[in-house]
Design a protein around this motif. Sequence first.
Motif, PDB file in Angstrom:
ATOM      1  N   THR A 107      26.830  66.222  57.606  1.00  0.00           N
ATOM      2  CA  THR A 107      25.799  66.309  56.573  1.00  0.00           C
ATOM      3  C   THR A 107      26.345  65.872  55.217  1.00  0.00           C
ATOM      4  OG1 THR A 107      24.842  68.168  57.768  1.00  0.00           O
ATOM      5  CG2 THR A 107      24.114  67.847  55.483  1.00  0.00           C
ATOM      6  N   LEU A 111      25.204  62.632  53.092  1.00  0.00           N
ATOM      7  CA  LEU A 111      24.766  62.755  51.690  1.00  0.00           C
ATOM      8  C   LEU A 111      25.528  61.780  50.790  1.00  0.00           C
ATOM      9  CD1 LEU A 111      23.296  64.238  49.341  1.00  0.00           C
ATOM     10  CD2 LEU A 111      25.103  65.959  49.421  1.00  0.00           C
ATOM     11  N   THR A 114      24.588  58.186  51.454  1.00  0.00           N
ATOM     12  CA  THR A 114      23.261  57.863  50.917  1.00  0.00           C
ATOM     13  C   THR A 114      23.325  57.664  49.404  1.00  0.00           C
ATOM     14  OG1 THR A 114      22.303  59.247  52.653  1.00  0.00           O
ATOM     15  CG2 THR A 114      20.869  58.672  50.804  1.00  0.00           C
ATOM     16  N   VAL A 229      17.987  64.649  52.533  1.00  0.00           N
ATOM     17  CA  VAL A 229      18.868  64.521  53.693  1.00  0.00           C
ATOM     18  C   VAL A 229      18.295  65.414  54.790  1.00  0.00           C
ATOM     19  CG1 VAL A 229      21.178  65.040  54.610  1.00  0.00           C
ATOM     20  CG2 VAL A 229      20.941  63.921  52.390  1.00  0.00           C
ATOM     21  N   GLY A 255      18.813  60.197  53.574  1.00  0.00           N
ATOM     22  CA  GLY A 255      19.814  60.125  54.636  1.00  0.00           C
ATOM     23  C   GLY A 255      19.272  60.906  55.825  1.00  0.00           C
TER      24      GLY A 255
END
Length: 324
Positions: A107, A111, A114, A229, A255
Amino acid sequence: ELKSIKLLAGNGGHAVTRARIEEMFDTVISSPEDVAKMQADERAQIRAIASLFIPVDAALIDLLPNLEIISSFGVGYDHIDAQHAAKKNVVVTHTPSVLDDEVADTTVGLLLNTVRELYHAEQYLRENRWESEGNYPLSSLSMRNRTIGIFGLGRIGRTIAKRLSGFDVAIHYHSRNPVDGVDFTYYSSLEEMAEAVDTLISVVPGTAATHHAINANILKLLGSRGVLVNVGRGPVVDEEALIAALKDGTIAAAGLDVFEEEPKVPQALREMKNVSLLPHVASASQDTRNAMGALVIDNLEAWFKTGQAKTPTPETAHIKSSKA
Ligand code: NDP
């Protein structure tokens, strides 16, 4: 004794886990559609399902009168009708906790990728454009001065928050209940949190209550620096509204590791530059998938040996067999 137990498994899924299950149980390989075509007495012998991603709906559960346990690979079990299973006294197990670190790592990577366009910058280098055209353009977004909102501060959400605490960003969260012992700012409504943050990380389960919870209105509240995200479940986001918001600058970037109709990803998303897209790989390392598979097997073993599953879903946590 386990070898005499008839277990249903679908085709595909995590190979290491499948091989081990086939060794341990009297395994029947079948798609849910083919189960309906089996003789009734054959169906009546099946006592377990290993769901390495096969969907288990109410109809499939009803076809198996002596089913005791559905052991599912993964923490999210939106592909299994756990409420119906509970009514039929069938325990449903999943694989919580063992994947928290992996999913949280992915994750944070998604992030950063992105926000800082790292994928595009690397593409630029690989195409040898650094040498021929000069420096990659400055990214319009940055992690500096971001306010993060985590939608779902559960096992994974808290692990993400722990990592982001080192980033010098404000962290807020929304879930139905506040979490004890954390000092992040709690919002009882997703709208209010969306208004207060510019970066929304969604890690809630896919349920009727979370379906399209992230809609056009929530995206608008994130604002033009907004970044979404999603690592929870695809249907939590109204994908059509997201595409529109990314196109017209309502938000800046997204994302995504999960999508509404996997493995179908809308062409509009695949063609956009302000998105980073992953094919549902948040937990997909060999180590973590092996740990998830081991827990699928531990649950089956514990159920048949002790009458009590190790990690049942909340809907079926009360179910035990006469052995317990
Ligand atoms: P948890 O059950 O620990 O956490 C879920 C969180 O969501 C809780 O904070 C819960 O709080 C909140 N929540 C649930 N329903 C709602 C709602 N209707 N409104 C607001 N908040 C809600 O689950 P995990 O952290 O272990 O996993 C979360 C999800 O992540 C999984 O269900 C799965 O779908 C997804 N996932 C995706 C992966 C991937 O590969 N992309 C890998 C692993 C998981 P409260 O109950 O107080 O509302």
